[in-house]
Motif scaffolding. Structure first.
Motif, PDB file in Angstrom:
ATOM      1  N   GLY A  13      12.402   5.874  -2.485  1.00  0.00           N
ATOM      2  CA  GLY A  13      11.808   5.415  -1.586  1.00  0.00           C
ATOM      3  C   GLY A  13      11.439   3.823  -2.166  1.00  0.00           C
ATOM      4  O   GLY A  13      12.837   2.892  -2.071  1.00  0.00           O
ATOM      5  N   MET A  14      10.040   3.709  -1.650  1.00  0.00           N
ATOM      6  CA  MET A  14      10.377   1.886  -1.318  1.00  0.00           C
ATOM      7  C   MET A  14       9.891   0.758  -3.333  1.00  0.00           C
ATOM      8  O   MET A  14       9.394   1.340  -3.780  1.00  0.00           O
ATOM      9  CB  MET A  14       8.720   1.452  -1.493  1.00  0.00           C
ATOM     10  CG  MET A  14       7.867  -0.078  -1.323  1.00  0.00           C
ATOM     11  SD  MET A  14       9.147  -0.907  -0.195  1.00  0.00           S
ATOM     12  CE  MET A  14       7.941   0.234   1.442  1.00  0.00           C
ATOM     13  N   ASP A  44       1.143  -0.811   0.240  1.00  0.00           N
ATOM     14  CA  ASP A  44      -0.184   0.008  -0.371  1.00  0.00           C
ATOM     15  C   ASP A  44       0.587   0.963   0.178  1.00  0.00           C
ATOM     16  O   ASP A  44       1.555   1.440   0.436  1.00  0.00           O
ATOM     17  CB  ASP A  44      -1.416  -0.109   1.443  1.00  0.00           C
ATOM     18  CG  ASP A  44      -1.712  -0.991   1.172  1.00  0.00           C
ATOM     19  OD1 ASP A  44      -2.172  -1.383   0.251  1.00  0.00           O
ATOM     20  OD2 ASP A  44      -2.946  -1.244   2.339  1.00  0.00           O
ATOM     21  N   GLY A  45       0.724   1.914  -0.719  1.00  0.00           N
ATOM     22  CA  GLY A  45       0.383   3.818  -0.750  1.00  0.00           C
ATOM     23  C   GLY A  45       0.464   4.636  -1.627  1.00  0.00           C
ATOM     24  O   GLY A  45      -0.078   4.132  -3.096  1.00  0.00           O
ATOM     25  N   ASN A  99       3.178  12.875  -0.212  1.00  0.00           N
ATOM     26  CA  ASN A  99       3.745  11.896   0.505  1.00  0.00           C
ATOM     27  C   ASN A  99       3.683  10.707   0.200  1.00  0.00           C
ATOM     28  O   ASN A  99       3.124   9.947   0.712  1.00  0.00           O
ATOM     29  CB  ASN A  99       3.259  12.557   1.780  1.00  0.00           C
ATOM     30  CG  ASN A  99       4.278  11.617   2.878  1.00  0.00           C
ATOM     31  OD1 ASN A  99       5.523  11.323   2.682  1.00  0.00           O
ATOM     32  ND2 ASN A  99       3.437  10.689   4.402  1.00  0.00           N
ATOM     33  N   PRO A 100       4.450  10.881  -1.106  1.00  0.00           N
ATOM     34  CA  PRO A 100       4.918   9.294  -1.968  1.00  0.00           C
ATOM     35  C   PRO A 100       5.469   8.142  -0.795  1.00  0.00           C
ATOM     36  O   PRO A 100       6.449   8.514  -0.550  1.00  0.00           O
ATOM     37  CB  PRO A 100       4.944   9.372  -3.261  1.00  0.00           C
ATOM     38  CG  PRO A 100       6.381  11.430  -2.835  1.00  0.00           C
ATOM     39  CD  PRO A 100       5.619  12.216  -1.858  1.00  0.00           C
ATOM     40  N   ARG A 101       5.002   7.227  -1.002  1.00  0.00           N
ATOM     41  CA  ARG A 101       6.307   6.176  -0.359  1.00  0.00           C
ATOM     42  C   ARG A 101       6.721   5.763  -1.322  1.00  0.00           C
ATOM     43  O   ARG A 101       8.279   5.363  -1.179  1.00  0.00           O
ATOM     44  CB  ARG A 101       5.609   4.831  -0.061  1.00  0.00           C
ATOM     45  CG  ARG A 101       6.307   3.625   0.286  1.00  0.00           C
ATOM     46  CD  ARG A 101       5.289   2.572   1.171  1.00  0.00           C
ATOM     47  NE  ARG A 101       6.037   1.864   2.254  1.00  0.00           N
ATOM     48  CZ  ARG A 101       5.357   0.636   2.727  1.00  0.00           C
ATOM     49  NH1 ARG A 101       4.467   0.721   1.987  1.00  0.00           N
ATOM     50  NH2 ARG A 101       5.812   0.642   3.520  1.00  0.00           N
ATOM     51  N   ALA A 102       7.309   5.717  -3.045  1.00  0.00           N
ATOM     52  CA  ALA A 102       8.103   6.078  -3.885  1.00  0.00           C
ATOM     53  C   ALA A 102       7.680   7.262  -5.019  1.00  0.00           C
ATOM     54  O   ALA A 102       7.047   7.384  -5.154  1.00  0.00           O
ATOM     55  CB  ALA A 102       7.958   4.600  -4.527  1.00  0.00           C
ATOM     56  N   THR A 107      -2.319   5.459  -6.367  1.00  0.00           N
ATOM     57  CA  THR A 107      -2.243   4.661  -4.604  1.00  0.00           C
ATOM     58  C   THR A 107      -2.532   3.309  -5.070  1.00  0.00           C
ATOM     59  O   THR A 107      -3.465   2.889  -6.069  1.00  0.00           O
ATOM     60  CB  THR A 107      -3.682   6.060  -4.738  1.00  0.00           C
ATOM     61  OG1 THR A 107      -3.119   7.111  -4.628  1.00  0.00           O
ATOM     62  CG2 THR A 107      -3.578   5.879  -2.633  1.00  0.00           C
TER      63      THR A 107
END
Length: 254
Positions: free
Chosen positions: A234-235, A167-168, A198-201, A183
């Motif tokens: 990021g991820m 998720d993210g 606020n991205p995770r990647a 998303t």
């Protein structure tokens, strides 16, 4: 191999959804909208497939899921029938506002989709115009971004990658030009044509010329990564899964 149902989702959420940005940045599209005497909300309802409504006003176009708020509606008996609208301009069956749907479909809507087609499938001569080139590349970016989620949610091969995605939010973009956010929630993808807060990647291309090269296969992804022209952060596993889905996007949109 393309799956008809997945293709219908790509056509709805990838291709037609790009009308939102076309109507925002393209002067010819803006002129078409200014000619509208009143707002039109056109719904395409596909049996065993997507259902979406395109709300057109003098100021722009907004797409929403489902049929709520539609002033006219066209039904399609199957994904194949809907794909025929996109590929061969074969309309479905009007089920609400029959006169309005046919008048709008054969008039302003066709003008908008013809313009979109010209930009998404440009000739070499068209691309010599720098402004056209930049607009074409931007709209291609948004089409691809929408198609990623469409396939992640509907294409059997892409769903494998989606099932392995945490998720993210993933921010995709062409630096200082245009951005989209994908998303992920419970392995379901949704694309928005805005920059993630606020991205995770993150996956970002250094320039519009680089993006064009990557979209058309004239630039090497590996070489550009090594040169630092594709920024990832990021991820990274999320980006890896999206890149796998991008291979399917190329198969569907190519």
């Amino acid at each position: 191999m393309k799956e008809a149902k997945a293709m219908a989702y790509v056509n709805m959420y990838g291709v037609l959804a790009t009308l939102e940005k076309l109507c925002e940045i393209d002067e010819e599209a803006k002129a078409v909208l200014k000619s509208l005497k009143k707002p039109v909300s056109l719904c395409f309802d596909v049996a065993n497939g997507p259902c979406g409504t395109f709300h057109f006003t003098n100021d722009g176009c907004k797409m929403t899921d489902g049929s709520e708020g539609c002033t006219c509606k066209m039904n399609f008996a199957s994904p194949e029938k809907f794909n025929a609208l996109i590929d061969n301009a074969k309309p479905g069956i009007p089920s609400k506002g029959a006169v309005q749907v046919l008048t709008f479909l054969l008039g302003p809507f066709t003008k908008l989709t013809d313009r979109l087609t010209k930009l998404l499938m440009p000739s070499e001569e068209d691309l010599k115009d720098r402004a056209f080139f930049e607009e074409s590349t931007q709209l291609t970016f948004y089409t691809i971004a929408g198609a990623i989620s469409a396939l992640a949610n509907s294409d059997s091969i892409s769903k494998v990658s989606a099932s392995n995605t945490v998720d993210g939010a993933v921010s995709m973009g062409i630096k200082d030009v245009c951005y989209a956010t994908i998303t992920v929630k419970d392995h379901t993808f949704k694309t928005s044509k805005t920059k993630a807060d606020n991205p995770r990647a993150i996956m970002e291309f250094a320039s519009i010329d680089l993006a064009y090269g990557l979209f058309t296969g004239t630039a090497s992804t590996v070489a550009e990564l090594c040169a630092g022209n594709i920024y990832m952060a990021g991820m990274i596993s999320m980006v890896d899964n999206i890149n796998r889905i991008l291979d399917r996007v190329a198969a569907y949109l190519g």
